[in-house]
Design a protein around this motif. Structure first.
Motif, mmCIF file in Angstrom:
data_model
loop_
_atom_site.group_PDB
_atom_site.id
_atom_site.type_symbol
_atom_site.label_atom_id
_atom_site.label_comp_id
_atom_site.label_asym_id
_atom_site.label_seq_id
_atom_site.Cartn_x
_atom_site.Cartn_y
_atom_site.Cartn_z
ATOM 1 N N PHE A 93 62.998 31.212 50.023
ATOM 2 C CA PHE A 93 62.410 32.499 49.717
ATOM 3 C C PHE A 93 63.424 33.561 50.135
ATOM 4 O O PHE A 93 64.252 33.326 51.039
ATOM 5 N N ALA A 94 63.370 34.729 49.508
ATOM 6 C CA ALA A 94 64.318 35.792 49.840
ATOM 7 C C ALA A 94 63.687 37.152 49.596
ATOM 8 O O ALA A 94 62.763 37.293 48.784
ATOM 9 N N ASP A 95 64.214 38.154 50.275
ATOM 10 C CA ASP A 95 63.719 39.516 50.076
ATOM 11 C C ASP A 95 64.834 40.510 50.373
ATOM 12 O O ASP A 95 65.740 40.228 51.177
ATOM 13 N N ASP A 96 64.786 41.636 49.705
ATOM 14 C CA ASP A 96 65.705 42.749 49.950
ATOM 15 C C ASP A 96 65.049 43.632 51.004
ATOM 16 O O ASP A 96 64.035 44.285 50.741
ATOM 17 N N ILE A 97 65.610 43.674 52.207
ATOM 18 C CA ILE A 97 64.963 44.353 53.329
ATOM 19 C C ILE A 97 64.831 45.848 53.107
ATOM 20 O O ILE A 97 63.773 46.448 53.354
ATOM 21 N N ASP A 98 65.909 46.484 52.627
ATOM 22 C CA ASP A 98 65.862 47.939 52.483
ATOM 23 C C ASP A 98 65.733 48.403 51.044
ATOM 24 O O ASP A 98 65.578 49.589 50.782
ATOM 25 N N GLY A 99 65.799 47.478 50.094
ATOM 26 C CA GLY A 99 65.613 47.850 48.694
ATOM 27 C C GLY A 99 66.663 48.829 48.207
ATOM 28 O O GLY A 99 67.654 49.090 48.885
ATOM 29 N N TYR A 100 66.431 49.390 47.013
ATOM 30 C CA TYR A 100 67.376 50.369 46.482
ATOM 31 C C TYR A 100 66.690 51.522 45.762
ATOM 32 O O TYR A 100 67.341 52.430 45.261
ATOM 33 N N SER A 105 59.396 5.115 60.406
ATOM 34 C CA SER A 105 59.901 6.210 59.595
ATOM 35 C C SER A 105 59.782 7.526 60.343
ATOM 36 O O SER A 105 58.897 7.712 61.186
ATOM 37 N N LYS A 106 60.678 8.462 60.009
ATOM 38 C CA LYS A 106 60.674 9.788 60.612
ATOM 39 C C LYS A 106 60.670 10.865 59.538
ATOM 40 O O LYS A 106 61.092 10.650 58.393
ATOM 41 N N LEU A 107 60.192 12.044 59.937
ATOM 42 C CA LEU A 107 60.223 13.236 59.105
ATOM 43 C C LEU A 107 61.312 14.162 59.634
ATOM 44 O O LEU A 107 61.369 14.447 60.831
ATOM 45 N N TYR A 108 62.184 14.642 58.731
ATOM 46 C CA TYR A 108 63.299 15.493 59.124
ATOM 47 C C TYR A 108 63.094 16.899 58.554
ATOM 48 O O TYR A 108 62.832 17.059 57.354
ATOM 49 N N LEU A 109 63.216 17.918 59.407
ATOM 50 C CA LEU A 109 63.025 19.311 59.000
ATOM 51 C C LEU A 109 64.253 20.132 59.368
ATOM 52 O O LEU A 109 64.786 19.998 60.477
ATOM 53 N N SER A 110 64.668 20.992 58.463
ATOM 54 C CA SER A 110 65.750 21.945 58.724
ATOM 55 C C SER A 110 65.307 23.315 58.247
ATOM 56 O O SER A 110 64.936 23.486 57.078
ATOM 57 N N LEU A 111 65.347 24.290 59.135
ATOM 58 C CA LEU A 111 64.945 25.663 58.825
ATOM 59 C C LEU A 111 66.166 26.556 59.025
ATOM 60 O O LEU A 111 66.696 26.665 60.136
ATOM 61 N N THR A 112 66.612 27.193 57.949
ATOM 62 C CA THR A 112 67.810 28.030 58.003
ATOM 63 C C THR A 112 67.457 29.452 57.599
ATOM 64 O O THR A 112 66.902 29.686 56.525
ATOM 65 N N THR A 113 67.784 30.406 58.475
ATOM 66 C CA THR A 113 67.595 31.827 58.185
ATOM 67 C C THR A 113 68.967 32.461 57.956
ATOM 68 O O THR A 113 69.888 32.272 58.759
ATOM 69 N N ARG A 114 69.086 33.198 56.886
ATOM 70 C CA ARG A 114 70.364 33.818 56.509
ATOM 71 C C ARG A 114 70.158 35.318 56.322
ATOM 72 O O ARG A 114 69.307 35.744 55.545
ATOM 73 N N TYR A 115 70.940 36.109 57.050
ATOM 74 C CA TYR A 115 70.922 37.561 56.919
ATOM 75 C C TYR A 115 72.240 38.003 56.287
ATOM 76 O O TYR A 115 73.327 37.564 56.708
ATOM 77 N N ARG A 116 72.149 38.862 55.268
ATOM 78 C CA ARG A 116 73.356 39.342 54.589
ATOM 79 C C ARG A 116 73.341 40.862 54.501
ATOM 80 O O ARG A 116 72.347 41.458 54.088
ATOM 81 N N GLN A 143 70.646 45.155 52.623
ATOM 82 C CA GLN A 143 70.340 44.080 53.543
ATOM 83 C C GLN A 143 69.372 43.100 52.886
ATOM 84 O O GLN A 143 68.307 43.498 52.395
ATOM 85 N N ASP A 144 69.743 41.825 52.891
ATOM 86 C CA ASP A 144 68.929 40.777 52.302
ATOM 87 C C ASP A 144 68.646 39.706 53.345
ATOM 88 O O ASP A 144 69.484 39.425 54.219
ATOM 89 N N LEU A 145 67.475 39.094 53.245
ATOM 90 C CA LEU A 145 67.089 38.020 54.158
ATOM 91 C C LEU A 145 66.651 36.819 53.336
ATOM 92 O O LEU A 145 65.792 36.928 52.456
ATOM 93 N N TYR A 146 67.246 35.664 53.635
ATOM 94 C CA TYR A 146 66.934 34.422 52.946
ATOM 95 C C TYR A 146 66.350 33.431 53.956
ATOM 96 O O TYR A 146 66.828 33.331 55.092
#
Length: 477
Positions: free
Chosen positions: A104-111, A55-66, A76-79
């Motif tokens: 997880f996500a965060d608003d980088i510059d806020g409002y 058996s194997k363990l599969y990992l996927s890490l995705t970073t999204r900048y908007r 600006q948001d980061l997911y």
């Protein structure tokens, strides 16, 4: 973004000559004609990391900048997304496997530090801002469950948070068990708490039910399911029946749904006229009882809203014709006839569409699509009749096996009554993007779009132009 919606499926261009080019009752565009519908793509690992001998363990890490931008503000948001899964591991007479997907996500510059007072509308406020007010980093667990296959007799059991894979698509925190009675007949039962990312649920909120399915030689599939829903102090009985029958060069689907006092019947047929290679789709849907707003489930399975629904009949038809190797032309129609009182959400309408696709011209791996979509909507007691036409063009070019690019534009114009004046507004969208996958474990995608509209001219013309940029980076192990 108002971007022309074009569907995707995993079929090569040659497959448009068979009925398998239908997906969800319509002609679909193959994956190798890549276009931007929702920017970004999650990559999944195919190599894995050794977990046990088998058996194997599969990992996927995705970073999204908007990035969202207009003349007033940037946002600006980061997911951060993480997907984990395993191969099946031997357990007793069966196997067990695990799968999880969260973010997880965060608003980088806020409002909060913008230059205008809080009482004014902030043009970049969105759903993520609302989530962050309630929870830091806006965590979400889309699914996280273990799957036991054959551990107890001829059963498949899911435990945890998962999406039901039966006639309904409820998302649950609970259990789902399927038992194979024979090679043809199986029964299943499920139960647990519903999942929502937008409102608080009580511990007493729950869904439970079960069903039976028959699969005869993969040509005849029959299913029946009942679910009882007790959510937000609203109780619902929901029954669903389905028949899928293969026919020469196509498929016929019949379905019936019953929610409390309201029933809906639908029938669809997708097939190919072999002699000409024409793809044809026809459909009907009818609701035979009115739905009252105080009797419907929080997310009504029969409608797209919580508003009352009158009886209606809906008809659809489409035909697509490939010719001269490089071209496909198609037309489609959809109409609804309301048999009771109309309202803003449930109205008479006619919808007409046309599509013209070019593949492989002027060079290999070039795809160009032209579309037009027109709506004619009838009047209601509280609104006048209106019409809307949309036009679009999309271009995609696959550069190499590792590089894809896309660009396009869509145009929407609609007319409506505003106070005593009749107004016309329009929206023009442009986009361009590309993806690069230099190695199996790494890929990156970038996409930029612009939207121009005159909708806000009477309020503030500076809101007429907006931009949106996204970058997706995938690491898979």
């Amino acid at each position: 973004m108002l971007i022309l919606a074009v569907y995707s499926c995993s079929l090569l261009f040659a497959s448009v000559y068979s009925a398998s080019a239908f997906e969800d009752g319509t002609y679909t565009t193959p994956d190798n004609w890549q276009q931007q519908v929702t920017p970004g793509q999650f990559r999944q690992s195919v190599t894995g990391i050794g977990l046990t001998k088998d058996s194997k363990l599969y990992l996927s890490l995705t970073t999204r900048y908007r990035l969202k931008s207009d003349d007033y503000a940037d946002d600006q948001d980061l997911y951060q997304y993480l997907r984990v899964s395993t191969d099946a591991v031997k357990l007793g007479q069966g196997t067990v496997r695990f799968s999880a997907f969260g973010r997880f996500a965060d608003d980088i510059d806020g409002y909060s530090d913008k230059s205008w007072p809080d009482k004014y509308f902030y043009s970049q406020r969105d759903g993520l801002d609302t989530e962050l007010e309630a929870n830091d980093y806006a965590p979400r667990l889309y699914h996280g469950y273990i799957r036991l296959d054959g551990v107890v007799g001829r059963s498949v059991v899911n435990l945890g948070r998962f999406y039901l894979n039966h006639l309904n698509t409820f998302q649950l925190d609970g259990a789902d068990a399927t038992f194979s009675v024979t090679d043809i007949v199986s029964v299943y039962a499920f139960g647990g708490m519903p999942v929502s990312y937008y409102y608080d649920l009580d511990s007493k909120d729950h869904i439970y039910g079960g069903g039976v399915s028959l699969n005869y030689r993969d040509s005849t599939k029959v299913g029946a399911e009942y679910a009882y829903l007790d959510v937000q102090d609203i109780n619902d009985d929901y029954t669903k029946l389905s028949v899928v029958q293969s026919i020469p060069h196509g498929t016929v689907v019949l379905g019936y749904s019953h929610l409390n006092d309201a029933g809906t019947f639908n029938a669809n047929a997708d097939f190919e006229i072999v002699k000409t290679g024409t793809l044809v789709s026809i459909g009907y849907e009818g609701m035979y009882d009115n739905v009252d707003s105080d009797k419907t489930y929080v997310v009504n399975p029969l409608t797209y809203s919580l508003l009352p629904q009158s009886k209606y009949s809906k008809y659809s038809a489409a035909a697509y014709q490939p010719f001269l190797k490089h071209f496909i032309a198609g037309v489609n129609y959809e109409g609804r006839s309301v048999q009771g009182d109309e309202n803003f959400d449930n109205r008479n309408y006619n919808r007409y569409g046309a599509k013209f696709d070019i593949n492989g011209l002027p060079s290999d791996n070039t795809y160009i699509s032209f579309t037009v979509d027109r709506w004619d909507i009838g009047s209601t007691p509280d609104s006048r009749s209106s019409s809307k036409a949309e036009y679009g063009v999309q271009i995609s070019q696959k550069i190499t096996d590792k590089v894809d690019v896309w660009l396009g534009s869509s145009f929407n114009r609609y007319e409506y009554d505003y106070s005593t004046d009749k107004r016309k507004d329009s929206v023009r969208s442009y986009y361009i993007g590309g993806s690069y996958q230099p190695a199996e474990v790494f890929s990156v995608m970038a996409d930029l779009s612009r939207e121009d509209t005159d909708f806000y001219d009477d309020t503030d013309s500076d809101l007429g132009t907006s931009y949106r940029g996204e970058i997706w980076v995938n690491l898979v192990f």
